[in-house]
Design a protein around this motif. Structure first.
Motif, PDB file in Angstrom:
ATOM      1  N   GLU A 136       0.837  -1.212   0.000  1.00 33.13           N
ATOM      2  CA  GLU A 136       0.000   0.000   0.000  1.00 33.13           C
ATOM      3  C   GLU A 136       0.869   1.259   0.000  1.00 33.13           C
ATOM      4  N   ARG A 137       1.880   1.280   0.868  1.00 24.37           N
ATOM      5  CA  ARG A 137       2.762   2.462   0.928  1.00 24.37           C
ATOM      6  C   ARG A 137       3.598   2.558  -0.342  1.00 24.37           C
ATOM      7  N   ALA A 138       4.040   1.426  -0.855  1.00 22.48           N
ATOM      8  CA  ALA A 138       4.838   1.425  -2.081  1.00 22.48           C
ATOM      9  C   ALA A 138       4.054   2.031  -3.240  1.00 22.48           C
ATOM     10  N   GLU A 139       2.775   1.688  -3.321  1.00 20.79           N
ATOM     11  CA  GLU A 139       1.938   2.214  -4.402  1.00 20.79           C
ATOM     12  C   GLU A 139       1.788   3.731  -4.291  1.00 20.79           C
ATOM     13  N   ARG A 140       1.666   4.213  -3.039  1.00 24.37           N
ATOM     14  CA  ARG A 140       1.536   5.664  -2.818  1.00 24.37           C
ATOM     15  C   ARG A 140       2.817   6.410  -3.206  1.00 24.37           C
ATOM     16  N   LEU A 141       3.980   5.807  -2.937  1.00 25.13           N
ATOM     17  CA  LEU A 141       5.259   6.493  -3.137  1.00 25.13           C
ATOM     18  C   LEU A 141       5.840   6.285  -4.537  1.00 25.13           C
ATOM     19  N   ALA A 142       5.314   5.313  -5.264  1.00 28.03           N
ATOM     20  CA  ALA A 142       5.918   4.944  -6.554  1.00 28.03           C
ATOM     21  C   ALA A 142       6.064   6.131  -7.497  1.00 28.03           C
ATOM     22  N   GLY A 143       5.036   6.979  -7.565  1.00 27.63           N
ATOM     23  CA  GLY A 143       5.066   8.113  -8.483  1.00 27.63           C
ATOM     24  C   GLY A 143       6.145   9.128  -8.163  1.00 27.63           C
ATOM     25  N   GLU A 144       6.568   9.200  -6.886  1.00 32.88           N
ATOM     26  CA  GLU A 144       7.612  10.147  -6.488  1.00 32.88           C
ATOM     27  C   GLU A 144       9.010   9.592  -6.746  1.00 32.88           C
ATOM     28  N   ILE A 145       9.142   8.273  -6.757  1.00 31.49           N
ATOM     29  CA  ILE A 145      10.464   7.634  -6.792  1.00 31.49           C
ATOM     30  C   ILE A 145      10.798   7.075  -8.163  1.00 31.49           C
ATOM     31  N   LEU A 146       9.794   6.554  -8.871  1.00 30.41           N
ATOM     32  CA  LEU A 146      10.027   5.846 -10.129  1.00 30.41           C
ATOM     33  C   LEU A 146       9.836   6.758 -11.336  1.00 30.41           C
ATOM     34  N   THR A 147      10.661   6.559 -12.349  1.00 29.25           N
ATOM     35  CA  THR A 147      10.487   7.256 -13.626  1.00 29.25           C
ATOM     36  C   THR A 147       9.308   6.625 -14.373  1.00 29.25           C
ATOM     37  N   PRO A 148       8.804   7.284 -15.433  1.00 24.85           N
ATOM     38  CA  PRO A 148       7.717   6.672 -16.210  1.00 24.85           C
ATOM     39  C   PRO A 148       8.061   5.270 -16.711  1.00 24.85           C
ATOM     40  N   ALA A 149       9.293   5.071 -17.179  1.00 24.12           N
ATOM     41  CA  ALA A 149       9.685   3.744 -17.670  1.00 24.12           C
ATOM     42  C   ALA A 149       9.708   2.725 -16.530  1.00 24.12           C
ATOM     43  N   GLU A 150      10.165   3.153 -15.348  1.00 22.97           N
ATOM     44  CA  GLU A 150      10.186   2.254 -14.190  1.00 22.97           C
ATOM     45  C   GLU A 150       8.767   1.912 -13.754  1.00 22.97           C
ATOM     46  N   LEU A 151       7.862   2.884 -13.829  1.00 27.84           N
ATOM     47  CA  LEU A 151       6.461   2.636 -13.469  1.00 27.84           C
ATOM     48  C   LEU A 151       5.837   1.611 -14.421  1.00 27.84           C
ATOM     49  N   VAL A 195      16.406   2.357 -12.826  1.00 31.05           N
ATOM     50  CA  VAL A 195      16.758   0.946 -12.716  1.00 31.05           C
ATOM     51  C   VAL A 195      16.279   0.265 -13.990  1.00 31.05           C
ATOM     52  N   LEU A 196      17.219  -0.306 -14.732  1.00 34.17           N
ATOM     53  CA  LEU A 196      16.867  -0.974 -15.991  1.00 34.17           C
ATOM     54  C   LEU A 196      16.372  -2.395 -15.747  1.00 34.17           C
ATOM     55  N   GLU A 197      17.045  -3.086 -14.837  1.00 32.63           N
ATOM     56  CA  GLU A 197      16.620  -4.456 -14.517  1.00 32.63           C
ATOM     57  C   GLU A 197      17.228  -4.871 -13.187  1.00 32.63           C
ATOM     58  N   TRP A 198      16.583  -5.850 -12.546  1.00 32.70           N
ATOM     59  CA  TRP A 198      17.135  -6.426 -11.318  1.00 32.70           C
ATOM     60  C   TRP A 198      16.722  -7.886 -11.251  1.00 32.70           C
ATOM     61  N   THR A 199      17.497  -8.666 -10.525  1.00 31.00           N
ATOM     62  CA  THR A 199      17.226 -10.095 -10.420  1.00 31.00           C
ATOM     63  C   THR A 199      16.971 -10.467  -8.961  1.00 31.00           C
ATOM     64  N   ALA A 200      16.294 -11.582  -8.772  1.00 36.32           N
ATOM     65  CA  ALA A 200      16.028 -12.080  -7.418  1.00 36.32           C
ATOM     66  C   ALA A 200      17.319 -12.458  -6.706  1.00 36.32           C
ATOM     67  N   GLN A 201      18.400 -12.672  -7.468  1.00 37.37           N
ATOM     68  CA  GLN A 201      19.694 -13.018  -6.873  1.00 37.37           C
ATOM     69  C   GLN A 201      20.424 -11.790  -6.324  1.00 37.37           C
ATOM     70  N   GLY A 202      19.857 -10.583  -6.555  1.00 37.83           N
ATOM     71  CA  GLY A 202      20.432  -9.384  -5.943  1.00 37.83           C
ATOM     72  C   GLY A 202      21.293  -8.540  -6.851  1.00 37.83           C
ATOM     73  N   HIS A 203      21.168  -8.697  -8.175  1.00 37.60           N
ATOM     74  CA  HIS A 203      21.953  -7.890  -9.110  1.00 37.60           C
ATOM     75  C   HIS A 203      21.064  -6.832  -9.773  1.00 37.60           C
ATOM     76  N   VAL A 204      21.601  -5.631  -9.932  1.00 36.00           N
ATOM     77  CA  VAL A 204      20.841  -4.494 -10.454  1.00 36.00           C
ATOM     78  C   VAL A 204      21.666  -3.785 -11.523  1.00 36.00           C
ATOM     79  N   ARG A 205      20.967  -3.324 -12.571  1.00 34.01           N
ATOM     80  CA  ARG A 205      21.621  -2.492 -13.591  1.00 34.01           C
ATOM     81  C   ARG A 205      20.914  -1.139 -13.618  1.00 34.01           C
ATOM     82  N   LEU A 206      21.710  -0.059 -13.547  1.00 33.62           N
ATOM     83  CA  LEU A 206      21.202   1.310 -13.477  1.00 33.62           C
ATOM     84  C   LEU A 206      21.692   2.110 -14.681  1.00 33.62           C
ATOM     85  N   ARG A 207      20.979   3.196 -14.988  1.00 33.30           N
ATOM     86  CA  ARG A 207      21.431   4.096 -16.052  1.00 33.30           C
ATOM     87  C   ARG A 207      21.193   5.546 -15.624  1.00 33.30           C
TER      88      ARG A 207
END
Length: 241
Positions: A136-151, A195-207
């Protein structure tokens, strides 16, 4: 003979366990759990940590997390270089490390950690600890934190992962800022990276989505990693020398 400062009752013994997927060579990472209710009036003095005025005026929670983070940082520096110093707060509110050192301090509810390295091995380190958001909180904050592509990517993902997705995006961008700001000396915000992609194993790619310097330009990609433990997410961005 050097006598180690006393560990305050509000902190557990320092833990050298590496909590992330990939161990970074030539770094020291230490963490502790802390309880603000156990903080005593003379703990800063007994621990040989001088609190800045802003911390002296703050509530027990803020004092305990500051003390715990600085104790981790000093012990990590001691382990790395044989001399432990407490990094003061700079004018930009960031820790001031010795000139040849890069590092990062983080804390969230009841836990603090610090990582340090010599700049001949790592140019930048950024680490951030966050409590996992509920959906619930994540949904409220998503628009402030995530870019349109991330959304868009979030909407296409699993609803059960909403809290993890938003917490991870927030945390890894905080880590990115901590790692890059000392290098570029320019502030940037959530909309300036994705954030371009992330895996359940804990790896993230950013741009990067903005030019920060001649070297760090729009489109530059970086790697990050994260781990989840006891309802908290720890992320780390590391920039090799």
């Amino acid at each position: 003979m050097n006598v180690s400062p006393i560990l305050p009752a509000c902190c557990t013994p320092l833990d050298a366990h590496w909590p992330l997927p990939n161990v970074l060579p030539d770094t020291v990472l230490l963490s502790t759990h802390f309880d603000p209710a156990q903080l005593l009036g003379d703990d800063f003095q007994r621990s040989a940590v001088v609190p800045p005025p802003s911390i002296q005026r703050s509530v027990a929670k803020r004092q305990a997390e500051f003390l715990a983070g600085r104790i981790c940082a000093r012990a990590a520096l001691q382990q790395l270089q044989g001399a432990g110093v407490v990094p003061p707060i700079g004018e930009d509110r960031a820790p001031v490390w010795p000139p040849h050192i890069c590092g990062s301090i983080t804390h969230s509810t009841g836990r603090a950690a610090a990582i340090v390295a010599n700049k001949q091995h790592w140019r930048g380190l950024g680490m951030d600890l966050e409590n996992l958001l509920d959906s619930e909180r994540a949904e409220r904050l998503a628009g402030e934190i995530l870019t349109p592509a991330e959304l868009q990517r979030m909407a296409a993902g699993s609803p059960e992962q909403l809290g993890l997705c938003v917490t991870l995006t927030f945390s890894v961008k905080e880590s990115l800022f901590k790692a890059l700001y000392p290098i570029v000396q320019q502030r940037f915000y959530f909309e300036h990276a994705e954030v371009l992609e992330w895996t359940a194993q804990g790896h993230v790619r950013l741009r990067l989505l903005t030019d920060l310097s001649a070297e760090w330009r729009h489109g530059t990609e970086l790697e990050a990693q994260f781990g989840v433990q006891e309802g908290q997410l720890l992320s780390l961005v590391s920039i090799p020398a």
